[in-house]
Scaffold this motif. Structure first.
Motif: not given
Length: 150
Positions: A32, A93-94, A97-98, A101-103, A106, A119, A121
């Motif tokens: 990440a 951030a992308e 997330l991939r 992680a979660s938002v 935003p 975010l 983890d």
């Protein structure tokens, strides 16, 4: 080491993140955030007692939770927010997330001249991602903050 006034000198400060799955956490930070593992020490069962990771010019340590050091997910979260200044908040951030992680908040343009968001983890640690989009003076930031709350 001491300075001229015989007061101790701070030589380094880094966050030590306690996690529920050390090897998975190291992989997450590598994927990440592009972390580079620079050292790792484990107990006889393979649990990480200390792993040092380099993220750009900064370092963090990761260790598996134990009786003395609980992970945030066992405590209902963490009150500490890791702040990352980056060149592209959306891309970082992308990538997070991939990797799982979660938002929390935003990524968006902020009143204080940053584009950023927050975010979480997969291990309960919070990360504020920020990119400078506007150079502001402290007075301008304070005025915008005051305006936001009035």
């Amino acid at each position: 080491m001491t300075n001229a006034t015989d007061k101790p000198t701070l030589t380094r400060l880094y966050a030590r993140l306690v996690v529920s799955d050390g090897p998975r956490a190291v992989d997450f930070y590598r994927t990440a955030l592009g972390a580079e593992e620079i050292e790792r020490y484990t107990d006889p069962d393979g649990k990480i007692v200390h792993a040092m990771l380099r993220l750009g010019d900064a370092v963090i340590a990761v260790k598996d939770a134990d009786e003395s050091d609980p992970a945030p997910d066992s405590l209902g979260g963490s009150p500490v927010i890791m702040a990352l200044d980056v060149s592209d908040a959306d891309a970082v951030a992308e990538a997070m997330l991939r990797a799982g992680a979660s938002v929390v908040y935003p990524v968006a343009d902020q009143h204080y001249g940053q584009r950023g968001g927050r975010l979480a983890d997969p291990f309960g640690h919070l990360w504020m991602i920020s990119q400078t989009i506007e150079e502001l003076t402290p007075e301008e930031i304070q005025q915008r903050t005051t305006d936001l709350f009035t």
